[in-house]
Write a protein that holds these residues in place. Structure first.
Motif, short mmCIF file in Angstrom:
data_model
loop_
_atom_site.label_atom_id
_atom_site.label_comp_id
_atom_site.label_asym_id
_atom_site.label_seq_id
_atom_site.Cartn_x
_atom_site.Cartn_y
_atom_site.Cartn_z
N ILE A 1 0.84 -1.20 0.00
CA ILE A 1 0.00 0.00 0.00
C ILE A 1 0.88 1.25 0.00
N VAL A 2 0.55 2.20 -0.85
CA VAL A 2 1.29 3.47 -0.92
C VAL A 2 0.85 4.35 0.26
N THR A 3 1.80 4.79 1.05
CA THR A 3 1.50 5.63 2.22
C THR A 3 2.07 7.03 2.11
N ASP A 4 2.94 7.26 1.14
CA ASP A 4 3.56 8.57 0.97
C ASP A 4 2.86 9.33 -0.16
N ALA A 5 2.07 10.33 0.19
CA ALA A 5 1.30 11.07 -0.81
C ALA A 5 2.20 11.75 -1.83
N ALA A 6 3.42 12.08 -1.44
CA ALA A 6 4.34 12.76 -2.36
C ALA A 6 4.67 11.88 -3.57
N ARG A 7 4.57 10.56 -3.39
CA ARG A 7 4.90 9.64 -4.48
C ARG A 7 3.85 9.64 -5.58
N THR A 8 2.67 10.12 -5.30
CA THR A 8 1.60 10.06 -6.29
C THR A 8 1.08 11.45 -6.70
N THR A 9 1.79 12.49 -6.29
CA THR A 9 1.34 13.86 -6.59
C THR A 9 1.14 14.07 -8.08
N HIS A 10 2.10 13.59 -8.87
CA HIS A 10 2.01 13.79 -10.32
C HIS A 10 0.84 13.03 -10.93
N LEU A 11 0.52 11.86 -10.37
CA LEU A 11 -0.61 11.08 -10.87
C LEU A 11 -1.93 11.78 -10.54
N VAL A 12 -2.03 12.29 -9.32
CA VAL A 12 -3.23 13.01 -8.90
C VAL A 12 -3.47 14.21 -9.81
N ALA A 13 -2.41 14.96 -10.10
CA ALA A 13 -2.54 16.15 -10.95
C ALA A 13 -2.98 15.78 -12.36
N ALA A 14 -2.44 14.68 -12.88
CA ALA A 14 -2.75 14.28 -14.25
C ALA A 14 -4.14 13.68 -14.40
N LEU A 15 -4.65 13.10 -13.33
CA LEU A 15 -5.90 12.34 -13.42
C LEU A 15 -7.06 12.97 -12.66
N ASP A 16 -6.86 14.13 -12.06
CA ASP A 16 -7.88 14.74 -11.22
C ASP A 16 -9.16 15.04 -11.99
N ASP A 17 -9.05 15.62 -13.18
CA ASP A 17 -10.25 15.95 -13.96
C ASP A 17 -11.04 14.69 -14.32
N LEU A 18 -10.33 13.64 -14.70
CA LEU A 18 -10.99 12.37 -15.03
C LEU A 18 -11.71 11.81 -13.80
N HIS A 19 -11.05 11.84 -12.66
CA HIS A 19 -11.66 11.33 -11.44
C HIS A 19 -12.92 12.12 -11.07
#
Length: 404
Positions: A239-257
């Protein structure tokens, strides 16, 4: 607009089915009976990629199929919203239970050439038990039911999305495709990966390292770039626990989500029967004389639902629904935002008088990890452990039922 390779595959498959003889080899890639976005896309991509990876001239037809009626796709508001631009004629292109009667009917003898591949589940529901002898491949992220030891692949790993497992398993096949074809597959895969990881929200504890790897590859392919395909075939379910590791994914996929989340919540107009069956699964319990219990996932506040119908009418409607299906018990698990805060509720329905109360008490006593608290606002309890998605809470409830 570029020609959709996935749509072309579905049209070719339909034509192959029309011309198929009874003994022609066929692989049906089944999504689970909830037919949610993950099951829909995972089964579609496995069938498509398996057909691309098959030996030339093997004559086998690869059919992605959902065990629901074609008309019921409209109940999956997030699925239809997602496919509206990517696969506009999805309702006519995809394959459903009523379009494959010879496969889905227990009364029809199946040919030895039939193969069943399971995606997003690893145990057939009671309604599909007749297909048990034909299961030979599994890609799934639910709790292992320890069946089909012979299946190849038999990948059952608790990652966020079953589509993640599809992307990882077929990564080399996808990477070898022309750029536009890769982009189409990646765009389809990113939908369920984004939804099932809750946009890589570490607080929800759904996203794993494998989901991150799959999403990174898909983003590269979607944007026309080559991706780093891992040489190691092992799936890292940490399980990913460090939010910093997924910041770029969140930014790229936020509109889709946001778009898919809004579509998934747009269900308050549906009648109770449709709300229950739109994301529903059944399970057989061997220690309860093989009784069947059901679980309906609903993205709406039970308070609003019960207020709309009236509490008495609501109780009668859900109890009748359970009786019509001869269920031992029916669990209704909700997930929604209450004043911006993610919230879960659980309602227990049983045709037999007093059984629901017994089950609720047993859950509180024997499964403290659920953190089920009583509510004075309606016929339900609050699930304070918000990580209790259906795939997490169902094995817990199964264990509780065994001790009744």
């Amino acid at each position: 607009m570029a020609t959709s390779q996935v749509a072309a595959f579905l049209k070719t498959t339909a034509e192959q089915l029309r011309q198929r003889t009874d003994d022609a080899p066929i692989t049906v890639v089944l999504g689970n009976e909830a037919a949610d976005l993950d099951s829909t896309i995972a089964s579609l991509l496995v069938a498509h990629l398996a057909s691309l990876n098959a030996p030339e001239n093997n004559g086998r037809i690869y059919v992605p199929a959902l065990p629901i009626a074609r008309a019921d796709l409209a109940l999956r508001t997030d699925v239809t919203a997602f496919l509206s631009t990517l696969l506009p004629d999805a309702a006519n292109l995809l394959f459903f239970q009523d379009g494959l009667p010879t496969i889905f009917s227990p009364a029809v003898a199946q040919p030895e050439s039939l193969q069943i591949s399971l995606t997003d589940f690893n145990a057939l529901p009671p309604s599909l038990a007749h297909l048990h002898p034909f299961v030979n491949a599994i890609l799934d992220h639910h709790v292992d039911a320890h069946d089909y030891a012979h299946a190849v692949p038999r990948t059952i790993t608790a990652v966020g999305s079953a589509t993640t497992l599809v992307v990882l398993h077929y990564a080399n096949v996808i990477a070898s495709l022309p750029a536009l074809h890769r982009a189409e597959i990646a765009t389809l895969a990113l939908g369920p990966i984004t939804v099932d990881t809750a946009l890589f929200d570490v607080g929800m504890a759904r996203a794993t390292e494998a989901d991150v790897v799959a999403a990174k590859m898909c983003l590269a392919w979607r944007d026309g770039r080559d991706a780093d395909v891992p040489a190691d075939a092992n799936v890292d379910a940490t399980i990913v626990t460090d939010a910093a590791r997924t910041t770029h994914l969140v930014a790229a996929l936020d509109d889709l989500h946001e778009r898919l989340h809004a579509a998934k919540l747009a269900i308050s107009h549906l009648p109770t029967a449709d709300l229950l069956r739109k994301d529903y699964k059944e399970f057989r319990h061997p220690t309860l004389d093989n009784a069947v219990y059901g679980m309906a996932s609903v993205t709406w506040d039970l308070r609003a639902w019960q207020h709309r119908d009236g509490i008495t009418a609501w109780r009668e409607a859900v109890a009748q629904w359970a009786r019509d299906r001869h269920l031992h018990s029916l669990f209704i698990l909700t997930a929604f935002a209450d004043e911006g805060r993610f919230t879960r509720q659980l309602a227990v329905v049983a045709p037999e008088s007093g059984r629901a109360e017994v089950i609720v008490d047993a859950v509180r006593e024997q499964a403290p990890e659920v953190r089920l608290e009583p509510s004075e606002e309606g016929a339900f309890g609050w699930v304070r452990n918000i990580k209790m998605a259906r795939k997490v809470i169902q094995p817990v409830l199964h264990r509780v039922l065994a001790k009744l």
